[in-house]
Design a protein around this motif. Sequence first.
Motif, PDB file in Angstrom:
ATOM      1  N   LEU A   6      46.861  -5.264  46.158  1.00 19.70           N
ATOM      2  CA  LEU A   6      46.978  -4.350  44.917  1.00 19.70           C
ATOM      3  C   LEU A   6      48.038  -5.091  43.975  1.00 19.70           C
ATOM      4  O   LEU A   6      47.623  -4.798  42.699  1.00 19.70           O
ATOM      5  N   HIS A  58      43.392   3.462  42.590  1.00 25.76           N
ATOM      6  CA  HIS A  58      44.356   3.126  42.099  1.00 25.76           C
ATOM      7  C   HIS A  58      43.861   2.976  40.608  1.00 25.76           C
ATOM      8  O   HIS A  58      44.471   3.662  39.681  1.00 25.76           O
ATOM      9  N   CYS A  59      42.807   2.547  40.264  1.00 23.15           N
ATOM     10  CA  CYS A  59      42.142   2.230  38.665  1.00 23.15           C
ATOM     11  C   CYS A  59      41.975   3.617  38.507  1.00 23.15           C
ATOM     12  O   CYS A  59      42.118   4.258  37.411  1.00 23.15           O
ATOM     13  N   LYS A 101      38.578  -1.696  52.592  1.00 24.57           N
ATOM     14  CA  LYS A 101      39.631  -0.902  52.770  1.00 24.57           C
ATOM     15  C   LYS A 101      40.531  -1.385  51.181  1.00 24.57           C
ATOM     16  O   LYS A 101      40.929  -0.667  50.668  1.00 24.57           O
ATOM     17  N   LEU A 102      40.335  -2.724  51.143  1.00 26.92           N
ATOM     18  CA  LEU A 102      41.130  -3.408  50.071  1.00 26.92           C
ATOM     19  C   LEU A 102      40.622  -2.832  48.686  1.00 26.92           C
ATOM     20  O   LEU A 102      41.226  -2.746  47.673  1.00 26.92           O
ATOM     21  N   ILE A 103      39.204  -3.059  48.770  1.00 22.09           N
ATOM     22  CA  ILE A 103      38.431  -2.767  47.533  1.00 22.09           C
ATOM     23  C   ILE A 103      38.695  -1.384  47.218  1.00 22.09           C
ATOM     24  O   ILE A 103      38.877  -0.874  46.128  1.00 22.09           O
ATOM     25  N   HIS A 105      40.428 -12.768  52.140  1.00 24.10           N
ATOM     26  CA  HIS A 105      41.213 -11.398  52.833  1.00 24.10           C
ATOM     27  C   HIS A 105      41.455 -11.908  54.227  1.00 24.10           C
ATOM     28  O   HIS A 105      42.475 -11.644  54.957  1.00 24.10           O
ATOM     29  N   PRO A 154      40.232  -7.219  61.005  1.00 22.00           N
ATOM     30  CA  PRO A 154      39.587  -5.912  61.127  1.00 22.00           C
ATOM     31  C   PRO A 154      38.228  -5.961  60.077  1.00 22.00           C
ATOM     32  O   PRO A 154      38.459  -6.427  59.089  1.00 22.00           O
ATOM     33  N   ARG A 161      41.015   0.862  48.070  1.00 21.25           N
ATOM     34  CA  ARG A 161      42.550   1.096  47.665  1.00 21.25           C
ATOM     35  C   ARG A 161      42.580   0.870  46.085  1.00 21.25           C
ATOM     36  O   ARG A 161      43.112   1.688  45.337  1.00 21.25           O
ATOM     37  N   GLN A 162      42.301  -0.514  45.682  1.00 20.78           N
ATOM     38  CA  GLN A 162      42.079  -0.560  44.386  1.00 20.78           C
ATOM     39  C   GLN A 162      41.412   0.160  43.478  1.00 20.78           C
ATOM     40  O   GLN A 162      41.847   0.406  42.249  1.00 20.78           O
ATOM     41  N   THR A 163      40.254   0.432  43.877  1.00 22.60           N
ATOM     42  CA  THR A 163      39.476   1.388  43.178  1.00 22.60           C
ATOM     43  C   THR A 163      40.068   2.585  42.844  1.00 22.60           C
ATOM     44  O   THR A 163      39.999   3.425  41.905  1.00 22.60           O
ATOM     45  N   VAL A 223      38.996 -10.812  47.250  1.00 22.36           N
ATOM     46  CA  VAL A 223      39.009  -9.957  48.534  1.00 22.36           C
ATOM     47  C   VAL A 223      38.167 -10.617  49.638  1.00 22.36           C
ATOM     48  O   VAL A 223      38.587 -11.056  50.639  1.00 22.36           O
ATOM     49  N   LEU A 224      36.924 -10.823  49.163  1.00 21.81           N
ATOM     50  CA  LEU A 224      35.968 -11.198  50.225  1.00 21.81           C
ATOM     51  C   LEU A 224      36.101 -12.627  50.761  1.00 21.81           C
ATOM     52  O   LEU A 224      35.871 -12.934  51.773  1.00 21.81           O
ATOM     53  N   LEU A 235      38.394  -4.301  56.751  1.00 21.22           N
ATOM     54  CA  LEU A 235      39.743  -4.572  55.787  1.00 21.22           C
ATOM     55  C   LEU A 235      39.301  -5.172  54.201  1.00 21.22           C
ATOM     56  O   LEU A 235      39.906  -4.347  53.466  1.00 21.22           O
ATOM     57  N   ALA A 236      38.339  -5.663  54.285  1.00 17.76           N
ATOM     58  CA  ALA A 236      37.727  -6.134  52.836  1.00 17.76           C
ATOM     59  C   ALA A 236      37.403  -4.834  52.112  1.00 17.76           C
ATOM     60  O   ALA A 236      37.763  -4.409  50.968  1.00 17.76           O
ATOM     61  N   GLN A 249      47.482  -4.903  52.358  1.00 16.75           N
ATOM     62  CA  GLN A 249      47.194  -3.976  51.126  1.00 16.75           C
ATOM     63  C   GLN A 249      47.966  -4.126  49.991  1.00 16.75           C
ATOM     64  O   GLN A 249      47.554  -4.185  48.839  1.00 16.75           O
ATOM     65  N   TYR A 300      38.053  -9.412  41.203  1.00 11.36           N
ATOM     66  CA  TYR A 300      38.991  -8.981  42.108  1.00 11.36           C
ATOM     67  C   TYR A 300      38.164  -8.921  43.694  1.00 11.36           C
ATOM     68  O   TYR A 300      38.367  -9.438  44.761  1.00 11.36           O
TER      69      TYR A 300
END
Lengths: 235, 185
Positions: free
Chosen positions: B57, A68-69, A60-62, B31, A54, A64-66, B27-28, A57-58, B53, B23
């Motif tokens: 995390l 969370h932080c 989204k991953l970043i 992923h 997708p 989600r982590q942001t 990811v880049l 995706l990258a 995900q 991080y």
Amino acid sequence: MDDLEFRRTLYADPNCTDENIIKAAADDPKKRAFIKELKELDAKMCDASQVNVPKDLASKLILRQTMHCHELSKKRNRINLALAASVAFVMGISFTLWQQSNLINMAEHAIAHVRAEGSYALDANENISIEQVNAKLASFGGELSGEIGQIYYANFCDFDNVRSLHMVMQLNGQKVTVFVVPNKAEYDNSSRSKDKTYQSQAVDFNRASLVVVGEDGADMTQAKQTLSQNFKFSA
Amino acid sequence: MFSRKQNNKASVSNDMANKQQRYEALVLALHSDIYRYAIWLVKDKAVAEDIVQETFLRAWKSLDSLKDEKAAKSWLITILRRENARRFERKQFDLVDIDDVSVIDESLSNEVQIEHRELRAIMASLSEEYREPLMLQIVFGYSGDEIAKQLDLNKNTVMTRLFRARNQVKDALEKSDTQWEVQNG
């Protein structure tokens, strides 16, 4: 190396670099073709396995982590704030308590005064009129009204470096010493004290305090009551 | 005292920025690989994305424990596999077979597409114990020793599984070829 083992080894790893395999392949074009075929299959499987990732995706991953932080730091800030508030609260409480414990105990001071002075005031035997007393009380904004017992002694004196009125009088059949002291913030004007020969209590009158010192065993409550009834301090 | 405190604060936020950079780079760079591994492990797009995900995390939370960037991929795979196992502890999902899901790259020619679809179906039909080492070998280029270490298996077991996996793929391909010939013959 027999054919079966050759096939078995290459099936497990087509890129095998075992010497025996390489030697066997060098001698036999059929075996070389077999290796080639296997490598081609691997390449096809690798291609086939490259499903589309997708696009977002990258991100989204970043994201989600942001998030969370961010939540974590918000929680941490709340904890810090609560901590600071508790520290301030405890400091406030302890400062108040410390200040209270540092108040000057007027009753104790009065006993010390009487003891230090010895018989000078206690043995005086004048008969001072109410008018004379009132003239002196006026500087404290006070007034003695009505009859109390005989007043043996009434004079200004030094009470903890403060000008006060020192009186010795007959009160309900007991000889007591009464100090009139102007109120100050550092005085504990509800203090009481007691030692072997004397007991003492302070009474608060807004502008000034009265401190009664009587002999041990004297009825202080009654003495206080009589004083409260007869002394008036203008606001 | 105050200036020292400020310095500390600055270095802390510097650390945070560093970690953030690390991080994002992680990811880049990885992923896609991790997502593909997840897809082949669970054979479902949505579940794969969920697991990825969770994996990243968790990776963020323990990023400090990753000392060697070269080990990042196998570290992430280890987290991913643990997340997958945890999913089974929680709940069994209804899985969709990968050949039902449209994962086909539109840019490829029809013929290649058909070939890929067939291979995908065959690879998806392999049991997990064969599919996983095969993916590690083909897609990630792991050696037998590395696969053994990653999957916590004996190397002989790994080699046997790889052999059987290819054997099954070959058999399936030959079977479909003969079917093709029979249908067209």
